[in-house]
Structures are given as structure tokens and as C-alpha cells.
Enzyme design. Structure first.
Site, PDB file in Angstrom:
ATOM      1  N   LYS A 178      57.497  59.762  35.626  1.00  0.00           N
ATOM      2  CA  LYS A 178      56.244  59.880  34.858  1.00  0.00           C
ATOM      3  C   LYS A 178      57.045  60.816  33.772  1.00  0.00           C
ATOM      4  O   LYS A 178      57.175  60.275  32.590  1.00  0.00           O
ATOM      5  CB  LYS A 178      55.868  61.117  35.583  1.00  0.00           C
ATOM      6  CG  LYS A 178      54.381  60.787  36.094  1.00  0.00           C
ATOM      7  CD  LYS A 178      53.391  61.173  36.367  1.00  0.00           C
ATOM      8  CE  LYS A 178      53.926  63.112  37.461  1.00  0.00           C
ATOM      9  NZ  LYS A 178      54.854  62.078  38.905  1.00  0.00           N
ATOM     10  N   GLU A 203      55.263  72.753  35.515  1.00  0.00           N
ATOM     11  CA  GLU A 203      56.530  71.719  36.169  1.00  0.00           C
ATOM     12  C   GLU A 203      57.813  72.528  36.040  1.00  0.00           C
ATOM     13  O   GLU A 203      57.521  73.703  36.039  1.00  0.00           O
ATOM     14  CB  GLU A 203      56.332  70.751  34.745  1.00  0.00           C
ATOM     15  CG  GLU A 203      55.261  69.845  35.101  1.00  0.00           C
ATOM     16  CD  GLU A 203      55.372  68.805  36.483  1.00  0.00           C
ATOM     17  OE1 GLU A 203      56.363  68.352  36.959  1.00  0.00           O
ATOM     18  OE2 GLU A 203      54.526  68.487  37.141  1.00  0.00           O
ATOM     19  N   ARG A 204      58.860  71.873  36.447  1.00  0.00           N
ATOM     20  CA  ARG A 204      59.777  72.604  35.975  1.00  0.00           C
ATOM     21  C   ARG A 204      60.315  73.218  35.395  1.00  0.00           C
ATOM     22  O   ARG A 204      60.436  73.083  34.141  1.00  0.00           O
ATOM     23  CB  ARG A 204      61.270  72.042  37.410  1.00  0.00           C
ATOM     24  CG  ARG A 204      60.775  70.902  38.516  1.00  0.00           C
ATOM     25  CD  ARG A 204      61.498  69.570  38.984  1.00  0.00           C
ATOM     26  NE  ARG A 204      61.361  69.090  39.371  1.00  0.00           N
ATOM     27  CZ  ARG A 204      60.099  68.005  39.419  1.00  0.00           C
ATOM     28  NH1 ARG A 204      60.283  67.794  38.237  1.00  0.00           N
ATOM     29  NH2 ARG A 204      60.141  67.375  40.602  1.00  0.00           N
TER      30      ARG A 204
HETATM   31  N1  ATP Z   1      63.465  54.531  34.104  1.00  0.00           N
HETATM   32  C1  ATP Z   1      64.026  54.694  34.770  1.00  0.00           C
HETATM   33  N2  ATP Z   1      65.721  54.199  34.879  1.00  0.00           N
HETATM   34  C2  ATP Z   1      65.925  54.333  35.835  1.00  0.00           C
HETATM   35  N3  ATP Z   1      65.463  55.451  36.936  1.00  0.00           N
HETATM   36  C3  ATP Z   1      64.593  56.263  36.568  1.00  0.00           C
HETATM   37  C4  ATP Z   1      63.553  55.618  36.083  1.00  0.00           C
HETATM   38  N4  ATP Z   1      62.413  56.708  35.329  1.00  0.00           N
HETATM   39  C5  ATP Z   1      63.095  57.230  36.472  1.00  0.00           C
HETATM   40  N5  ATP Z   1      63.773  56.713  37.446  1.00  0.00           N
HETATM   41  C6  ATP Z   1      64.236  57.648  38.304  1.00  0.00           C
HETATM   42  O1  ATP Z   1      63.173  58.466  39.353  1.00  0.00           O
HETATM   43  C7  ATP Z   1      63.758  59.605  38.604  1.00  0.00           C
HETATM   44  C8  ATP Z   1      62.238  60.259  38.741  1.00  0.00           C
HETATM   45  O2  ATP Z   1      61.885  60.286  38.046  1.00  0.00           O
HETATM   46  P1  ATP Z   1      61.563  61.873  37.026  1.00  0.00           P
HETATM   47  O3  ATP Z   1      61.733  63.276  37.300  1.00  0.00           O
HETATM   48  O4  ATP Z   1      60.493  61.272  35.606  1.00  0.00           O
HETATM   49  O5  ATP Z   1      59.543  61.572  38.339  1.00  0.00           O
HETATM   50  P2  ATP Z   1      58.939  62.293  38.243  1.00  0.00           P
HETATM   51  O6  ATP Z   1      57.376  61.308  37.957  1.00  0.00           O
HETATM   52  O7  ATP Z   1      58.353  63.322  36.816  1.00  0.00           O
HETATM   53  O8  ATP Z   1      58.363  63.333  39.117  1.00  0.00           O
HETATM   54  P3  ATP Z   1      57.231  64.405  39.503  1.00  0.00           P
HETATM   55  O9  ATP Z   1      55.873  63.876  40.075  1.00  0.00           O
HETATM   56  O10 ATP Z   1      58.145  65.470  40.208  1.00  0.00           O
HETATM   57  O11 ATP Z   1      57.667  65.549  38.116  1.00  0.00           O
HETATM   58  C9  ATP Z   1      64.329  60.198  38.440  1.00  0.00           C
HETATM   59  O12 ATP Z   1      65.516  61.085  38.372  1.00  0.00           O
HETATM   60  C10 ATP Z   1      65.442  58.821  37.813  1.00  0.00           C
HETATM   61  O13 ATP Z   1      66.505  58.968  39.493  1.00  0.00           O
HETATM   62 MG    MG Z   2      57.760  65.257  36.179  1.00  0.00          MG
END
Ligand code: ATP
Ligand code: MG
Length: 508
Positions: free
Chosen positions: A163, A189-190
Site C-alpha cells: 500500500k 503509521e511508522r
Molecule cells: N511495486 C513493488 N515492487 C516491488 N516490491 C514491492 C512493491 N510493492 C511492495 N513491494 C514489497 O512489499 C514490501 C511492503 O510494502 P509496503 O510497505 O508498501 O506495504 P504496506 O501494505 O504499506 O504494509 P503495512 O500495512 O505494513 O504498512 C516492500 O517493502 C517491498 O519489498
Molecule cells: Mg504501509
């Protein structure tokens, strides 16, 4: 600093009790109204927002700061007004906390106007109803779930499915070309992510048209609950007073609901379904309804929505869905296959995807893509039981087309270059539609699937691979010959979906 300016109408009160963030205060003369801000402690550092009047003499409030050092009998000052944040052109390129204090270590604001964070949504008569597309440069989104200018889009997903990455990429793609103002609001968030984003934006040179507001996970529930309102107040200023378009990015609106749940629990309200607050619906709509298009400007918002335990029937996710004009659902399965952005096209949708708005060709293509992917999803069961060889030639063609489409809809991001090693790509809607159309016409039947993976426009596929090796054959070869398999995977950059993933077409 704006938050620390002096008290307006002093009216002394005394603390009666302190329980965590809940503070009861006694006022003998004038009882402060709901939403009044009270200050206590050393230099009025502890800030309390009144949420209930208990009787003629007592109010109950929630502290927006840690309550360390607060004790019974201590004096409390009523500031005589609600929580206020600075608005105006001075706030551009700055980073704020929920009280409107600058937190980017820069000089304090010199001249500014303060405005209450509690505002009513624009009346129905002032809302505008025109529908315009907002291009993001991300193929899967522009083709299948186009965003609305002045609309609200949600990025739904469980923990760690991408996300924040997708949101940051959208900021990267849009802030540069967007003439308006962008406001980023970090809720719960962080802290690290806020800092990283600030530096990224500074390097990209887009900070002069950006404002950032943070109430991250280290802050008390009261602060996380109000930070969204603070950001919206700033956005409304640019829309209503400066008549500019505003892009409002929120990571993560679920944390707003969660903060409301904590506040509600602290105030002693009975929890409702799954422990959520009984007032969740009204709290969320009070915030979301302020994000609106008016005759003077538009607030376009993109919100990340954390989905607890990947359960899309969770009340928080369900309530958020109902406010959005586009919902982009990120799936863990796709993320684990390396198909980034991990958008699930069959679950995501946008109310803009109608022939009247996007045009007949785009609409027809989007329907064809969905149909092909849906057929493939149905065939997956048969494939896993009997193998792809048992499918009819037509079905096999559908599978080949769908897998090529899936790969073509992946895209390397600018913001993930450090860990994918691939340069980001911005793809115009025309190029994206063109690519999908040609894949549906089977023009790329003879290309290996990997030629379409992590590319921008379709013409890059030509440079990446030579036609000749058909899918099914190349996949079965890769499976039977482990050396070929490792050669195959070594030649590509991570994340790599193919070897195991290609196998899922044949698992038996
Ligand atoms: N478009 C992308 N290309 C390559 N890797 C990706 C991509 N999107 C996400 N990732 C991988 O997934 C990991 C987690 O992504 P992200 O931090 O955006 O998750 P999130 O959904 O925001 O999680 P949270 O709920 O913990 O905040 C990233 O650190 C990366 O390794
Ligand atoms: Mg996130």
C-alpha cells in the site's frame, strides 16, 4: 510556534482525575464546551480536548499529548477555543504535527492564520458533479480502475502487500505534473516512513507545493484521531480560499478508525461489532464528507486502507468502501507471486469505468481484460487437478492471453528502484491500452511470458525477447530441466514470479 501561543480567555479549572489519556477537570465558573482545548502542566504542554460534559461542574477530555506528570489538583487553563492549525501559503513545503507545530527542524512560521480543525462539509448546493479522469501513469490502475479527479480512491490491503509503496509511487507520478497543492497526512503509521517521504520529496524538488502532517503510531490516540481533521482543514483552505486543486494522500485511514476506537473505549463507550466504536460510521463520514469537489476547486484523495487479517468483510473496510469512487484491492497472493503492483483486477473497481466517461474503446478493452482474467481464474482449478494439457485449445489460448496480460500489467516503480534494480516507468493511458489490445489480439502469443514482465509500454517487449518460444513449451522445459530453470531465473531481476508460478499452471 502556533500551538504554543498564549491562552485567550483564561478560566481556571482543576484536575479531578487522570486515567491514562482520560482526564476529568472541574470548572467552577464557566464549563468549557465540547471540543474546547485545555492546557495543563509545565508551560501548558499537556493538551486536552473536551469530549463530554459530565455535569454542571465537570468535563471529561482526552489528552492529545502524553499525560506524564499530570496530577490531581493541578491547574488547567481553558483556551476558549477548539484545536486549531495554521493555514495559508506559508505552510507550503513544511511538515507539521497535529497541533500545527513545525516538525521539520526549520524556522517557526512567522505569519499565519489559525483555523479550527472542526469544519462542516460543504453544503450539497456547492458541490460539483463533473466527472474527469485522473491519470496516474500506472497501467493496471489507468486501464482497469481509472481514478476520478476530485474523487476518493482507496488502496485496500493487508499488512505488507504494498500500500505504502503504491501510494508513494502515485505521489511521485502525480505531484510533479499536478499544478495544485499536495497534502500528505500520515495517520498511525511508522515515523520512519514520514521522514523518508519528506527527504524523497525534497530530493524530487516537489516540496514547494506540498504540506505534510503527521500523527504517527508513537502518538496518543487523541492525536491520531485529530490529525486527519488537521490535514483536511489545510486542504480546505487551499480549495476554498486559494481556489486551487488539492491532492490529499492519507496513509492510513484505518488508523483513524482505530484511534477513534481507542478514544471511544477510553471514554467508556460500549463497543459495537468486533470491538469497534458504535460511532464509527458517523466519525468516518464526518471526515470523508469534507473531502469534496466544490465550484471553487477539488480535493482528490487517495487513501491507503489497512485491512485487518486480510478480511475484507471487516467493518472498518466495509465502511470505508462505501465512501470511495474507486477501490484498488491489493492481494497477498499476487504479491507473493511477485506480480507488483499486487492489484487484484477482479476485486477492484471504479465508478469511472463506464463507456460515457472513458469512451467505448477503453470500456470494451477493460471488459475484455476482466473477462479473460476471470476465465483464467475459473480454469485454474481444472489446471491444478488435470494439468494444462487437458484444456481445449481455446481454453489454452485464454490461459496464455490471461497470463500475458497479468504480466503486462506489472510495472517497475521509481520508488522501488533500490530493491528491484529496475528503473521506474511512467506509462501513458494510450500505451497501456494499446498493449492490452495487442495482447488480446494474440500478437504476443509467440513471446515468452517473461518478456512482458516488469516493462513499461508494450514496445519494450520486443527488445526484451525474441519470438519463437511458445509459453507452454518453454514452461514445461523450464520445469523438466532444473538447470534451465535456474539460468532462466538468474537472468532476471527479483522479484521473480515465473518458475514456481509458471508451475501452478501444471500442478497436479
Ligand atoms: N511495486 C513493488 N515492487 C516491488 N516490491 C514491492 C512493491 N510493492 C511492495 N513491494 C514489497 O512489499 C514490501 C511492503 O510494502 P509496503 O510497505 O508498501 O506495504 P504496506 O501494505 O504499506 O504494509 P503495512 O500495512 O505494513 O504498512 C516492500 O517493502 C517491498 O519489498
Ligand atoms: Mg504501509
Amino acid at each position: 510556534m502556533p500551538g504554543q501561543e498564549s491562552v485567550k480567555t483564561p478560566s481556571p479549572g482543576a484536575i479531578v482525575s487522570v486515567r491514562g489519556s482520560v482526564v476529568d477537570v472541574r470548572f467552577d465558573e464557566h464549563l468549557p464546551p465540547i471540543y474546547s482545548v485545555l492546557r495543563a502542566g509545565d508551560q501548558g504542554r499537556i493538551i486536552i480536548e473536551v469530549l463530554a460534559q459530565l455535569d454542571a461542574r465537570h468535563v471529561r477530555g482526552i489528552a492529545l499529548t502524553p499525560t506524564q506528570g499530570l496530577a490531581r489538583g493541578m491547574a488547567v487553563q481553558d483556551t476558549g477555543g477548539p484545536l486549531e492549525v495554521p493555514v495559508g501559503n506559508e505552510i507550503l513545503s513544511r511538515m507539521f504535527d497535529v497541533f500545527g507545530n513545525v516538525i521539520d527542524r526549520g524556522a517557526p512560521l512567522s505569519k499565519f492564520e489559525l483555523r479550527s480543525v472542526h469544519q462542516a462539509p460543504p453544503p450539497l448546493a456547492r458541490r460539483s458533479t463533473k466527472s474527469e479522469i485522473f491519470e496516474t501513469g500506472i497501467k493496471a490502475i489507468d486501464v482497469l480502475m481509472p481514478l476520478e479527479r476530485g474523487g476518493k480512491a482507496g488502496l485496500f490491503g493487508g499488512a505488507g502487500v504494498g500500500k505504502t509503496v503504491l501510494l508513494t509511487e502515485m505521489i511521485h507520478n502525480m505531484v510533479g505534473q499536478h499544478e495544485g497543492v499536495s497534502i500528505f497526512c500520515g495517520i498511525g503509521e511508522r515515523c520512519r516512513e514520514g521522514q523518508e517521504l519528506y527527504h524523497q520529496m525534497k530530493e524530487a524538488g516537489v516540496l514547494p507545493n506540498m504540506v505534510m502532517v503527521f500523527g504517527q503510531m508513537n502518538e496518543p490516540p487523541g492525536a491520531r484521531f485529530r490529525v486527519g481533521h488537521a490535514a483536511l482543514t489545510m486542504a480546505e483552505y487551499f480549495r476554498d480560499d486559494e481556489h486551487r486543486d488539492v491532492l490529499l494522500l492519507i496513509d492510513n485511514i484505518f488508523r483513524f478508525i482505530q484511534a477513534g476506537m481507542e478514544v471511544s473505549g477510553l471514554m467508556g463507550q460500549m463497543p459495537s461489532r468486533l470491538g469497534y466504536q458504535p460511532t464509527m460510521g458517523t466519525e468516518l463520514s464526518r471526515l470523508e464528507e469534507r473531502i469534496a469537489n466544490t465550484d471553487t476547486g477539488a480535493i482528490t484523495s487517495i487513501q491507503a486502507v489497512y485491512v485487518p487479517a486480510d478480511d475484507f468483510t471487516d467493518p472498518a473496510a466495509v465502511h470505508t468502501f462505501s465512501h470511495l469512487s474507486a477501490s484498488i484491492v491489493l492481494s497477498r497472493k499476487r504479491a507473493s507471486e511477485g506480480l507488483f503492483p499486487a492489484i487484484d483486477p477482479l476485486q477492484s473497481n471504479s465508478k469511472m469505468a463506464t463507456p460515457g466517461i472513458v469512451g467505448a474503446r477503453h470500456y470494451g478493452l477493460a471488459q475484455d481484460i476482466r473477462r479473460t482474467l476471470a476465465q483464467y481464474a475459473q480454469l485454474k482449478d481444472i489446471i491444478s487437478m488435470l494439468g494444462i494439457e487437458q484444456l481445449s485449445p481455446e481454453d489454452r489460448n485464454v490461459v496464455a492471453r490471461a497470463r500475458r496480460l497479468e504480466r503486462f500489467l506489472t510495472q517497475p516503480f521509481f520508488t522501488t528502484r533500490q530493491f528491484t534494480g529496475l528503473d521506474g516507468k511512467l506509462v501513458s493511458l494510450e500505451d497501456a491500452l494499446d498493449g492490452c489490445e495487442r495482447i488480446l489480439r494474440d500478437e504476443f502469443k509467440d513471446y515468452p511470458e517473461s518478456a512482458l514482465y516488469m516493462i513499461g509500454a508494450i514496445k519494450e517487449a520486443k527488445g526484451k525477447a525474441k519470438p519463437g518460444s511458445s509459453t507452454v513449451e518453454s514452461e514445461s522445459k523450464a520445469r523438466s530441466d532444473p538447470a534451465a530453470k535456474s539460468r532462466h531465473s538468474a537472468s532476471r531481476t527479483k522479484p521473480q514470479p515465473t518458475p514456481e508460478h509458471a508451475g501452478d499452471a501444471h500442478e497436479s
